[in-house]
Design a protein around this motif. Sequence first.
Motif, short mmCIF file in Angstrom:
data_model
loop_
_atom_site.label_atom_id
_atom_site.label_comp_id
_atom_site.label_asym_id
_atom_site.label_seq_id
_atom_site.Cartn_x
_atom_site.Cartn_y
_atom_site.Cartn_z
N GLY B 198 0.52 -1.27 0.58
CA GLY B 198 0.03 0.22 -0.07
C GLY B 198 0.93 0.95 -0.11
N ILE B 199 2.09 1.21 -0.22
CA ILE B 199 3.08 2.50 -0.86
C ILE B 199 3.08 2.88 -1.77
N PRO B 200 2.94 3.69 -2.31
CA PRO B 200 2.47 4.50 -3.74
C PRO B 200 4.36 4.81 -4.21
N PRO B 201 4.51 4.65 -5.66
CA PRO B 201 6.10 4.65 -6.03
C PRO B 201 6.27 5.86 -5.51
N GLU B 202 5.67 7.55 -5.40
CA GLU B 202 6.49 8.31 -4.95
C GLU B 202 6.92 8.24 -3.12
N GLN B 203 6.37 7.41 -2.98
CA GLN B 203 6.59 7.05 -0.86
C GLN B 203 7.74 5.98 -1.09
N VAL B 204 8.55 5.62 -2.20
CA VAL B 204 9.69 5.12 -2.56
C VAL B 204 10.44 5.56 -2.51
N VAL B 205 11.85 5.06 -1.58
CA VAL B 205 13.16 5.93 -1.71
C VAL B 205 14.71 4.69 -1.94
#
Lengths: 331, 331
Positions: B198-205
């Motif tokens: 449930g973690i969208p691309p913009e919240q992946v580092v």
Amino acid sequence: MNAKRILLSSFLLISSLCSTTLVAQDLPSWSNTDARQQLTAFVETVTKEGAGFVEQSKRIAVFDNDGTLWAEQPMYFQLAFALDRLKATQDKHPEWKTQEPFKSVLAGDLKTALSSHENIAKIVFASHSGMSQEEFQQVVKDWITTATHPKTGRKYTDMVYQPMLEVLDYLRANGFKTFIVSGGGIDFLRVWAEQVYGIPPEQVVGTRVKKEFMLNADGGAQIMRQAAIDFVNDKEGKPIGIDNHIGRRPLIAFGNSDGDLAMLQYTMAGEGKRLAVYIHHTDKGREWAYDRESHIGTFDKGLDYATEHKKDGWILVDMAKDWKVVFPEVE
Amino acid sequence: MNAKRILLSSFLLISSLCSTTLVAQDLPSWSNTDARQQLTAFVETVTKEGAGFVEQSKRIAVFDNDGTLWAEQPMYFQLAFALDRLKATQDKHPEWKTQEPFKSVLAGDLKTALSSHENIAKIVFASHSGMSQEEFQQVVKDWITTATHPKTGRKYTDMVYQPMLEVLDYLRANGFKTFIVSGGGIDFLRVWAEQVYGIPPEQVVGTRVKKEFMLNADGGAQIMRQAAIDFVNDKEGKPIGIDNHIGRRPLIAFGNSDGDLAMLQYTMAGEGKRLAVYIHHTDKGREWAYDRESHIGTFDKGLDYATEHKKDGWILVDMAKDWKVVFPEVE
């Protein structure tokens, strides 16, 4: 679980009601011209069930900042910050009295001070590095809440474009996630973007200095700002910045200069219907009128490209004609 | 406006009810031990009006991925992807039959193939670059939906930790924004993180390869992946990655190895109360047991530091003792 499901569905119902409510009263500062009609028609297409529907998680809207969300004349506001910062810290740097470009900055001779990229880089690094992130954030906060624009006397945060604030609200009310994608400094923007635009730090993409992690003997730990560029988020750098930070191709992109052209082209080259909007500074009376010949916000290749591609969904906003209001009312 | 305000307030009321509902049934796979009690006590403190309250926009939680959200033995899953990818594309590369490390990969001699950093870099670049972002995303999608783990036979996306999925839900229900901060590849993770966590691309580092913007004659435009590293999001790189992507110091950080120590120290050095959680792989029966001596997920300095700082709010999760379940049930 059942109770939860009921709560969640009413939650969704109410949020959809909310957005409908907002949509009904959208964009009051926009004249009812083609630009406004194309924008709202596009948003209705991607939000209504049907052929052009786009699921909410893919509704990404990106905005350039200087010249798109706020003004950029007579000089980029962040450069005004840098110059003010040098004056404010000159006592700690007696050497500046004899060193260029600092000598000219302190003497108020901006023509000499800003005469080369090397000079501007020295001014930016002297004002933006050699401190921790927290220290820098405080410095920007102090400046942005007090400094005023040389021509209008307004605070810089009141030099934002009312019609664009309405676009941000309108898109968010329609399930879009709004991002700033600026050639300006990411950390300079993040200090005030949330309060002024409703855009949180994690949705700001910009140019970055190199940073270093520093662990103190006492267990303290901070990020130190270095006097070197890590990434330039301009021109072809904007699609890269978008890909690295957002990881999805935008559905809508707003810009105003040639520095935004690659971002708008990248957006429009995505699958399905997309929208590219260029703000054209045509309003000498209420703001400034400039494009091809201007050193700030040069709009030449982009102006040709947008004119040529109007039929493909590129919108050219004529500030003087399409905006009823430019700046927000200030108490 | 008034109608809108009423709608918005009920909206807020219901969302708070929702989170209460979720909080009531939180973390079912966690034993009722110190670890769970410290975590829930912290979340209650920062979400309840009072001394320790933290406004929602500042509730940032960061999670390492390999060994923290999903397993990492007997090798990092992304490396398994790289090896499978080489086998799948060998027909296009006859030269690999005689070139190391490819020759050994195709011969199944992993000991030789993975014997040096140079070899591993060659394997990663050969499988992760020389294509557009869209092409790479499709390749990862195809692999992640079909490949299975050599020991358990599960899909890799079923090798995630059920107790951690519950932590993600629990924190989001309490107004936290959840981010992955991984030493793994940002673009590899983004393909499936939204569906699985449930973690969208913009919240992946994560770690990044260099990229290049390419404009085609026909107006097409894409991001091409280069065979060079742009940023390594590991060790001291993690606080930098967090600062560049998120722009705020996290309130909670989860990790499992020495590669996460700087991220946890950076988090704990922030103002006010913060939480650092280390997952200790102690469960030989249900998963794997490893720490100081392991080449994968080495947990040595971090184990000492967390043990030493338990009194300062560092949590050491003992998988065998604190987790009732390790992996989710699979239909």
